[in-house]
Scaffold this motif. Structure first.
Motif, PDB file in Angstrom:
ATOM      1  N   PHE A  98       0.801  -1.226   0.000  1.00 15.18           N
ATOM      2  CA  PHE A  98       0.000   0.000   0.000  1.00 15.18           C
ATOM      3  C   PHE A  98       0.832   1.275   0.000  1.00 15.18           C
ATOM      4  N   PRO A 136      -1.564   7.281  -4.046  1.00 11.11           N
ATOM      5  CA  PRO A 136      -2.862   7.416  -3.352  1.00 11.11           C
ATOM      6  C   PRO A 136      -4.027   7.657  -4.294  1.00 11.11           C
ATOM      7  N   GLN A 152      -5.293   4.404  -5.521  1.00  7.48           N
ATOM      8  CA  GLN A 152      -6.028   3.704  -4.470  1.00  7.48           C
ATOM      9  C   GLN A 152      -7.422   4.294  -4.290  1.00  7.48           C
ATOM     10  N   ILE A 153      -7.531   5.619  -4.385  1.00  6.39           N
ATOM     11  CA  ILE A 153      -8.846   6.253  -4.286  1.00  6.39           C
ATOM     12  C   ILE A 153      -9.750   5.793  -5.422  1.00  6.39           C
ATOM     13  N   PHE A 195      -9.493   3.040  -7.118  1.00  8.56           N
ATOM     14  CA  PHE A 195      -9.803   1.615  -6.945  1.00  8.56           C
ATOM     15  C   PHE A 195     -10.972   1.418  -5.987  1.00  8.56           C
ATOM     16  N   TRP A 196     -10.889   2.031  -4.808  1.00  7.63           N
ATOM     17  CA  TRP A 196     -11.959   1.852  -3.833  1.00  7.63           C
ATOM     18  C   TRP A 196     -13.283   2.421  -4.342  1.00  7.63           C
ATOM     19  N   TYR A 197     -13.207   3.477  -5.127  1.00  2.42           N
ATOM     20  CA  TYR A 197     -14.446   4.114  -5.593  1.00  2.42           C
ATOM     21  C   TYR A 197     -15.098   3.333  -6.734  1.00  2.42           C
ATOM     22  N   ALA A 243     -14.821   6.032  -0.065  1.00  2.00           N
ATOM     23  CA  ALA A 243     -13.643   5.651  -0.846  1.00  2.00           C
ATOM     24  C   ALA A 243     -12.439   6.509  -0.496  1.00  2.00           C
ATOM     25  N   ALA A 290      -9.144   4.987   1.388  1.00  2.00           N
ATOM     26  CA  ALA A 290      -7.880   5.004   0.650  1.00  2.00           C
ATOM     27  C   ALA A 290      -6.801   5.781   1.404  1.00  2.00           C
ATOM     28  N   TYR A 342      -3.436   4.068   2.951  1.00  2.00           N
ATOM     29  CA  TYR A 342      -2.165   4.558   2.417  1.00  2.00           C
ATOM     30  C   TYR A 342      -1.299   5.160   3.514  1.00  2.00           C
TER      31      TYR A 342
END
Length: 392
Positions: free
Chosen positions: A130, A135, A138-139, A141-143, A262, A266, A270
């Motif tokens: 991570f 970042p 990652q944002i 991805f989660w969203y 999200a 994230a 992170y």
């Protein structure tokens, strides 16, 4: 340079004091000149293009909706209220992210030093994965890959008919103030004051007699019993409005929109990876002799870590931890990538496009992030000085 009695002091460029003063004057003059030149050019360009300057636009009606607002808002409200909403949303993400990242980071950091091979390796994999993914990715991805792929409200994930998770976000009960609210607040304050006094008494008693006192359990009992008695006497402090499914969406209760979930998740994951390494290095900086001394006094691993190792490691952990808090606050601006209405997305994005007041809007946004960063730094520096070793 020498100074004789009755003689005047000679000014020489070889004098380091004179050179230092001269260089400072030149630097200040250069900065002032550059600032004045930039101001003149900007003002001239604005006049030639017919662009008005100033902050009077903040009183104009915004005319657009906001997906999430912690205070009441309607489209007819002013841009100044939009600014407050963006600021509150930014502070919300920062506060939640700092708390969750700190807790998760400490857990992972301690786990990396665990003697259990599986726990230590899993913590290592978490950190290496991570902290090496940007970042923003990652944002996204989660969203897009997690929250937007969840089922709709009618097929939402139900947790005890209280929490509902769907593509619309997280729906939960909403607290509403009841008649006994203020009495409950007073009881909580009384409980906290009682706990503080109890801890001071317990510390003095321990220093005088060496007999420990169960401060945690007694404090927890006080924090639960005093407000509970108040609620029984004056009534419940809150009423809960439950979310109910009507049509294609939930009505009532609180909703945390997918963008907020999200972004918070994230940034938490992170930042916690970096905090974990800070915690691990801080613990490793404490001499192993401290652990051996604690064990020789009969302390187990848990109390040794809490009462001996962590308090000493904090003096190494706090300075780099401050940098991670600052990074989390500034990384919240990446929410513009998924449309969460924080300062950059809402104010420096939508408001700027509608008003065209680029300089004013950007200046306000930069000032907000500067103020948040300075506030975090001052708070962490104060705490760092408080726990610093005092020379005797």
């Amino acid at each position: 340079m020498q100074m004789n009695n009755g003689s005047k002091r000679q000014v020489s460029f070889n004098d380091p004091v004179v050179r230092a003063l001269l260089f400072q004057i030149l630097i200040v003059a250069a900065v002032v000149t550059m600032g004045w030149t930039l101001y003149q050019n900007t003002y001239t360009n604005l006049v030639h293009r017919g662009i008005t300057s100033g902050f009077a636009f903040l009183e104009n009606s915004a005319g657009f909706g906001v997906a999430q607002h912690l205070i009441s808002y309607k489209e007819a409200d002013s841009y100044a209220r939009v600014f407050v909403i963006g600021l509150l949303n930014t502070l919300l993400v920062t506060l939640i992210g700092v708390i969750l990242a700190t807790i998760l980071g400490f857990i992972v950091g301690v786990s990396r030093l665990s003697k259990n091979w599986i726990i230590a390796k899993l913590a290592t994999v978490y950190v290496e994965v991570f902290r090496n993914i940007p970042p923003l990715l990652q944002i996204l991805f989660w969203y897009f890959a997690v929250f937007l792929t969840m089922p709709g409200p009618r097929s939402s994930h139900n947790f005890g008919d209280i929490f509902f998770v769907s593509s619309r976000g997280l729906n939960m009960p909403a607290a509403q103030i009841a008649d006994g609210f203020w009495a409950f607040v007073v009881s909580v304050v009384m409980a906290i004051v009682t706990i503080v006094l109890m801890c001071r008494w317990a510390n003095k008693r321990f220093e005088a007699t060496g007999v420990p006192f169960h401060k945690f359990w007694v404090g927890l009992a006080l924090l639960l019993v005093i407000p509970a008695l108040c609620a029984l006497i004056f009534g419940a402090p809150l009423h809960w409005e439950m979310p109910t499914l009507q049509g294609f969406n939930f009505i009532g209760g609180w909703v945390l929109i997918p963008e907020l979930l999200a972004l918070t998740l994230a940034l938490t994951v992170y930042t916690a990876a970096f905090i974990a390494e800070i915690v691990r290095s801080g613990i490793k900086s404490v001499s192993h002799g401290q652990t051996e001394a604690a064990h020789s006094l009969g302390l187990r691993n848990g109390p040794t870590l809490r009462k001996v190792i962590i308090p000493q490691a904090l003096r190494v952990i706090i300075p780099p931890l401050t940098s991670q808090y600052l990074n989390l606050a500034k990384n919240s601006s990446l929410a513009a990538g998924i449309g969460y209405p924080e300062m950059v997305s809402l104010f420096a994005g939508t408001v700027l496009n509608q008003t065209g007041q680029a300089i004013e809007v950007i200046a306000i946004t930069m000032s907000v992030y500067l103020a948040i960063s300075i506030s975090i730094s001052l708070l962490m520096n104060w705490y760092n000085k408080r726990i610093a070793l005092i020379e005797r």
